[in-house]
Enzyme design. Structure first.
Site, PDB file in Angstrom:
ATOM      1  CE  LYS A 172      45.241  30.180   6.388  1.00 51.54           C
ATOM      2  NZ  LYS A 172      46.111  29.051   5.925  1.00 51.54           N
ATOM      3  CD  GLU A 175      50.034  26.776   5.900  1.00 51.27           C
ATOM      4  OE1 GLU A 175      48.829  26.769   5.583  1.00 51.27           O
ATOM      5  OE2 GLU A 175      50.432  26.601   7.058  1.00 51.27           O
ATOM      6  CB  SER A 225      43.712  18.833  11.882  1.00 48.39           C
ATOM      7  OG  SER A 225      44.232  20.070  12.316  1.00 48.39           O
ATOM      8  CB  CYS A 280      37.728  14.711   5.411  1.00 50.84           C
ATOM      9  SG  CYS A 280      36.385  15.218   4.347  1.00 50.84           S
TER      10      CYS A 280
HETATM   11  P1  NAD Z   1      45.269  21.743   9.241  1.00 49.60           P
HETATM   12  O1  NAD Z   1      44.338  21.778  10.400  1.00 49.60           O
HETATM   13  O2  NAD Z   1      46.706  21.569   9.499  1.00 49.60           O
HETATM   14  O3  NAD Z   1      45.152  23.112   8.400  1.00 49.60           O
HETATM   15  C1  NAD Z   1      43.901  23.598   7.984  1.00 49.60           C
HETATM   16  C2  NAD Z   1      43.981  25.118   7.871  1.00 49.60           C
HETATM   17  O4  NAD Z   1      44.233  25.671   9.156  1.00 49.60           O
HETATM   18  C3  NAD Z   1      45.103  25.607   6.954  1.00 49.60           C
HETATM   19  O5  NAD Z   1      44.625  26.692   6.214  1.00 49.60           O
HETATM   20  C4  NAD Z   1      46.205  26.010   7.916  1.00 49.60           C
HETATM   21  O6  NAD Z   1      46.998  27.055   7.436  1.00 49.60           O
HETATM   22  C5  NAD Z   1      45.426  26.462   9.135  1.00 49.60           C
HETATM   23  N1  NAD Z   1      46.146  26.197  10.391  1.00 49.60           N
HETATM   24  C6  NAD Z   1      47.008  25.180  10.639  1.00 49.60           C
HETATM   25  N2  NAD Z   1      47.440  25.245  11.909  1.00 49.60           N
HETATM   26  C7  NAD Z   1      46.824  26.308  12.485  1.00 49.60           C
HETATM   27  C8  NAD Z   1      46.847  26.876  13.787  1.00 49.60           C
HETATM   28  N3  NAD Z   1      47.578  26.377  14.751  1.00 49.60           N
HETATM   29  N4  NAD Z   1      46.058  27.964  14.015  1.00 49.60           N
HETATM   30  C9  NAD Z   1      45.293  28.477  13.041  1.00 49.60           C
HETATM   31  N5  NAD Z   1      45.236  27.969  11.784  1.00 49.60           N
HETATM   32  C10 NAD Z   1      45.990  26.898  11.508  1.00 49.60           C
HETATM   33  O7  NAD Z   1      44.699  20.632   8.243  1.00 49.60           O
HETATM   34  P2  NAD Z   1      45.353  20.090   6.901  1.00 49.60           P
HETATM   35  O8  NAD Z   1      46.531  19.244   7.253  1.00 49.60           O
HETATM   36  O9  NAD Z   1      45.527  21.186   5.922  1.00 49.60           O
HETATM   37  O10 NAD Z   1      44.187  19.156   6.345  1.00 49.60           O
HETATM   38  C11 NAD Z   1      43.985  17.831   6.753  1.00 49.60           C
HETATM   39  C12 NAD Z   1      42.922  17.746   7.820  1.00 49.60           C
HETATM   40  O11 NAD Z   1      41.713  18.331   7.343  1.00 49.60           O
HETATM   41  C13 NAD Z   1      42.576  16.300   8.163  1.00 49.60           C
HETATM   42  O12 NAD Z   1      42.403  16.205   9.553  1.00 49.60           O
HETATM   43  C14 NAD Z   1      41.259  16.079   7.448  1.00 49.60           C
HETATM   44  O13 NAD Z   1      40.418  15.090   7.992  1.00 49.60           O
HETATM   45  C15 NAD Z   1      40.629  17.424   7.577  1.00 49.60           C
HETATM   46  N6  NAD Z   1      39.580  17.608   6.582  1.00 49.60           N
HETATM   47  C16 NAD Z   1      38.300  17.568   7.018  1.00 49.60           C
HETATM   48  C17 NAD Z   1      37.257  17.711   6.113  1.00 49.60           C
HETATM   49  C18 NAD Z   1      35.824  17.683   6.577  1.00 49.60           C
HETATM   50  O14 NAD Z   1      34.982  18.047   5.794  1.00 49.60           O
HETATM   51  N7  NAD Z   1      35.535  17.263   7.789  1.00 49.60           N
HETATM   52  C19 NAD Z   1      37.552  17.890   4.750  1.00 49.60           C
HETATM   53  C20 NAD Z   1      38.883  17.923   4.345  1.00 49.60           C
HETATM   54  C21 NAD Z   1      39.902  17.785   5.273  1.00 49.60           C
END
Ligand code: NAD
Length: 498
Positions: A172, A175, A225, A280
């Site tokens: 997944k 989006e 996140s 990240c």
């Molecule tokens: P996000 O948490 O908004 O989304 C990540 C995934 O979760 C997406 O596929 C999204 O569709 C899904 N999602 C979003 N809200 C959701 C909800 N309420 N319930 C279930 N699923 C949900 O993150 P993002 O904005 O796509 O990415 C940026 C974040 O990712 C930053 O915080 C960054 O630090 C983190 N990140 C961490 C690493 C790591 O290895 N620690 C690597 C890359 C990015």
């Protein structure tokens, strides 16, 4: 307008009730639409996976490795197309996008060695006539939920190993940048993966909740996140699933007075502003020990930050592209405002970059703050944009204490010429990934990506040896055979050997 579909056997059977716009961050235009999947669609992906996974699991690991070798070859052959596709949806420059694909491919290379990585253990004669051995068996169906910022690398971290050990996998993707996932799915099947073994179900929270609820999905890898990581970890473990959930970050670089400051400054510029800080492992805080170190570092950082070439990611020659969307750009601008109001010294203000006003794209210039203190929101929160904060401390001990006190513990690094300080840092710092004169210490695939505190929930990392353990069930067999002529007595007892 381009319409994406899910990658699932038979395609989407009906038009999606909900869709999501995919922006082109460089132009500010909508370039495509992605359908948002639901529980019914997920059921189809699960049914397709269940049909073929047992046969895939029974295929010997050398054959499974051959599919990975072929996938690697196909990704290499399509690298430019993949890099351009993801740069156009994410906004990063094409060079960075190549890095995104390449770092994912390195995990696929590790997956090509699965016959070796999957070997079990054997102890002969663990008791009288008793031998013990262990084997690793796939779990069945795994799933991955990925963030927008590495549309190729992070999915490859997840599905490569999960599939190579014998599982089916449902991805997944974000989006916001979903097209690379479809492209990789096509290449996986061209490489010889049975239809149904790997599906891409696009979506948002609804699709993720359906994955958590599906009893057939035994393990889930999440990167995104921290609030979402936490809720997925809690929801998934409650269902008895294995969960690895990687969250947000605030990565500090400590600069000691003896460091090579020219090298520290130029590598910090790349680490802080590369991919517009949407990494990240981006360095977002430079902790300078002593005022002289801070002054000398800022003297080097400021002109380089001002000189960064910013423009559309798909146009050659730029250092930095646009942010993912308008709300992220506005959020970054809000943090810059908050930092200045809180009393931090704004040395370079990214909001004054000409493109911020003149372009419809989601641009933000490189921003540098000095005299940031731990109570400020620009220090406490993950901004996920091109903002570098300089914090001044009096001693190395203060720097270590500051970092260990932060809510996030993803990556960190130290710039020094002092080997003893390097050893002490590695020993005392409570952060998952540590660099010594290496600003972005992402582990190579034979180690595992990690993190601590709010940056990682669950104990096993998403690649390397740890993920073999994560995506398999260890079975331990204790066996004893009896001599037919000596009913009830074990073969090779000491009596027989006399
Ligand atoms: P996000 O948490 O908004 O989304 C990540 C995934 O979760 C997406 O596929 C999204 O569709 C899904 N999602 C979003 N809200 C959701 C909800 N309420 N319930 C279930 N699923 C949900 O993150 P993002 O904005 O796509 O990415 C940026 C974040 O990712 C930053 O915080 C960054 O630090 C983190 N990140 C961490 C690493 C790591 O290895 N620690 C690597 C890359 C990015």
């Amino acid at each position: 307008m381009r319409q994406l579909d899910h990658f699932i056997v038979g395609g989407a059977s009906a038009p999606a009730a909900r869709t999501h716009k995919i922006w082109n961050p460089s132009t500010g235009e909508v370039q495509a639409e992605v359908p948002l999947g639901d529980a019914a669609l997920l059921d189809r992906a699960v049914a397709a996976a269940k049909k073929v996974q047992p046969e895939w699991a029974a295929t010997n690991p050398q054959r499974r490795a051959r599919v990975m070798f072929e996938f690697k070859r196909l990704v290499e052959a399509n690298k430019q197309e993949l890099a351009e596709l993801l740069a156009s949806e994410h906004g990063k420059v094409v060079d960075d996008a190549h890095g995104d694909v390449q770092r994912g491919l390195e995990v696929i290379e590790y997956a090509c060695g699965i016959p070796q990585a999957l070997k079990g253990e054997y102890s002969q004669g663990a008791g009288p006539g008793i031998d013990v051995y262990s084997m690793r068996q796939p779990l069945g169906i795994g799933a991955g939920i990925t963030p927008f910022n590495f549309p190729a690398m992070i999915p490859m971290w997840m599905f490569g190993m999960a599939i190579a050990v014998g599982n089916a996998f449902i991805l997944k993707p974000s989006e916001q940048s979903p097209s690379a996932a479809n492209k990789m799915a096509h290449l996986l099947h061209e490489a010889g993966l049975p239809a149904g073994l790997f599906s891409v179900v696009h979506g948002d929270r609804e699709a993720v909740e359906a994955l958590i609820a599906a009893p057939e999905v035994k393990a889930m890898s999440f990167v995104g996140s921290t609030p979402v990581a936490r809720s997925l970890y809690e929801g998934g473990t409650r269902q008895g699933k294995r969960i690895q959930a990687l969250g947000g970050a605030k990565n500090h670089a400590v600069v000691l007075p003896d460091a090579d400051l020219d090298n520290a400054a130029s590598t910090l510029i790349g680490a802080a502003f590369g991919s517009a800080g949407e990494r990240c492992m981006a360095i977002s805080v430079a902790v300078c020990v002593g005022d002289e170190t801070a002054d000398a570092l800022i003297e080097r950082l400021a002109p380089q930050a001002r000189a960064m070439s910013i423009g559309p990611g798909t146009e050659p020659g730029h250092d930095m592209g646009a942010l993912i969307n308008a709300s992220q750009r506005d959020k970054v601008a809000g943090y810059i405002e908050a930092g200045a109001s809180a009393g931090a010294q704004l040395i370079v203000d990214g909001r004054t970059h000409p493109l911020v006003e003149s372009s419809p794209g989601f641009f933000m210039g490189a921003t540098l703050f000095d005299r940031v203190t731990p109570d400020m929101s620009i220090y406490r929160d993950e901004i996920f944009g091109p903002v570098l904060c300089v914090v001044r401390v009096a001693s190395f001990e203060d720097a270590i204490a500051l970092i260990n006190d932060h809510q996030y513990g993803n990556g960190t690094c130290l710039f020094t010429r002092d080997g003893e300080a390097g050893r002490r840092f590695a020993d005392q710092i409570e952060v998952g990934m540590v660099g010594i004169n290496v600003p972005i210490p992402v582990p190579v695939p034979m180690f595992s990506f990690t993190g601590s505190r709010a940056s990682k929930l669950g104990d096993l990392g998403p690649y390397g040896k740890q993920v073999v353990q994560f995506y398999t069930q260890t079975k331990t067999i204790t066996e004893r055979w009896f001599d037919e002529n000596e009913v009830g007595g074990p073969v090779n007892t000491t009596i027989n050997l006399k």
